[in-house]
Design an enzyme around this catalytic site. Structure first.
Site, PDB file in Angstrom:
ATOM      1  N   HIS A  84      -7.860   1.107   2.016  1.00 26.32           N
ATOM      2  CA  HIS A  84      -7.769   1.189   3.113  1.00 26.32           C
ATOM      3  C   HIS A  84      -8.379   2.128   3.811  1.00 26.32           C
ATOM      4  CE1 HIS A  84      -5.253  -1.348   6.519  1.00 26.32           C
ATOM      5  NE2 HIS A  84      -6.322  -0.102   6.702  1.00 26.32           N
ATOM      6  N   GLU A 129       0.822  -1.168  -0.339  1.00 25.97           N
ATOM      7  CA  GLU A 129       0.300   0.078  -0.208  1.00 25.97           C
ATOM      8  C   GLU A 129       0.814   1.471  -0.420  1.00 25.97           C
ATOM      9  OE1 GLU A 129      -2.570  -0.175   2.930  1.00 25.97           O
ATOM     10  OE2 GLU A 129      -3.132  -2.521   2.051  1.00 25.97           O
TER      11      GLU A 129
END
Ligand SMILES: NC(=O)c1ccc[n+]([C@@H]2O[C@H](COP(=O)([O-])OP(=O)(O)OC[C@H]3O[C@@H](n4cnc5c(N)ncnc54)[C@H](O)[C@@H]3O)[C@@H](O)[C@H]2O)c1
Length: 307
Positions: free
Chosen positions: A282, A263
């Protein structure tokens, strides 16, 4: 006492901490490791989200620290045994973002099964893809399979029952006689039975050695044809390349991923242009209400732990 906050925290909760302690709140610190380590040396408590890695150099620098507050629940960015060995208490915000994640899962399942919500540009441009979008599926009467039946799994089960789903769950650390199953109207099953019966599989396990790539090519192949997968747990629980293959082949009917092996997801990843795939950055557990609850819970618990 000194409290160091290295990522975003709701200002009202920061004000609660400032009323009793000296506070450094700088959401940019997480991206400046040298400054973070320098600030860490005087911290009696540190508060982080999921990006600050509380391990290695940073852990070494936290020489006075007694408390680590985690603005969320997964603890994979924290060396918990290392903290505990130094006498530091690790406090997650258990349950405080469960409603946000549970709503994300049900919304994703509805969108993926129906498959009709990506027509805005076409309809606005005068196209009328009614035939192509008329084969969506209802959620009522379908089976949800929850992998992990902790606080988020249990709340997701409750919402799923509300939209008419049957729910099965797999959690090897819970006894099948646990009242959480019966009270939620949820059947405890093996992982093999879950993947063989669920129309929607949703993941709610922590990232551990035992859950890394739990959904690999073989497990994805064992899912029902046309089933959809929702991953709001941790990216590495799913083998992304194997998922892309399962979506492209048409074996899976769709997927929603809120979390990724890396990420931010690197541009040009294997997930580009997969059919019926929803990607979010997220945010499943992040909403106006959960930010407020998570920050206020951690502020109160850190104050209590320091007193
Ligand atoms: N995307 C987001 O914004 C977001 C937000 C909150 C939580 N999360 C993730 O969701 C996970 C679950 O959160 P929670 O609050 O429900 O945690 P929890 O600790 O309440 O529940 C996790 C459950 O997983 C079970 N489990 C452990 N290993 C397992 C395995 N191999 N198979 C099946 N079950 C297993 C545990 O027994 C436990 O009941 C967190 O660890 C975190 O990684 C993501």
């Amino acid at each position: 006492m000194h409290i160091l906050i290295s990522e975003f925290m709701d200002e009202r909760a920061v004000a609660l901490l400032r009323a009793q302690h000296e506070v450094v709140h700088d959401p940019k610190l997480v991206d400046d490791p040298a400054r973070l380590r320098a600030e860490a040396a005087s911290a009696d408590a540190i508060i982080v989200r999921n990006r600050t890695q509380v391990r290695g150099d940073l852990l070494e620098a936290l020489v006075r620290c007694r408390v680590v507050g985690r603005l969320g629940v997964g603890l994979d960015n924290i060396d918990v045994p290392g903290c505990e060995a130094r006498g530091m208490r690790v406090i997650p915000a258990t349950g405080a973002n469960a409603q946000s994640v549970a709503e994300y899962v049900i919304a994703a399942a509805l969108l993926l099964l129906r498959g009709a919500y990506q027509s805005t540009a076409a309809v606005a441009a005068g196209a009328w893809p009614r035939t192509a979008l008329g084969n969506g599926r209802e959620i009522g009467g379908r089976t949800l399979g929850l992998v992990g039946f902790g606080s988020i799994g249990q709340l997701t089960a409750r919402l799923a029952r509300g939209v008419g789903m049957s729910v099965v769950a797999h959690d090897p650390l819970m006894n099948a006689a646990d009242s959480a199953f019966g009270e939620g109207g949820v059947r405890a099953v093996s992982l093999d039975e879950l993947v063989a019966t669920a129309d929607v599989v949703s993941l709610h396990v922590p990232l551990l050695d035992s859950t890394r790539h739990l959904f690999d090519a073989q497990r994805l192949a064992a899912m029902r044809k046309g089933a959809v997968l929702v991953n709001s747990a941790r990216g590495a629980v799913v083998d992304e390349a194997a998922l892309a293959t399962a979506l492209r082949s048409g074996h899976l009917g769709g997927a929603a991923l809120d979390v990724f092996e890396r990420e931010p997801l690197p541009a040009g990843s294997v997930l580009v242009d997969c059919p019926n795939l929803l990607l979010t950055p997220h945010i499943a557990g992040v909403s106006v209400e959960s930010n407020d609850r998570v920050s206020s819970l951690i502020a109160h618990q850190v104050i209590e732990a320091l007193s």
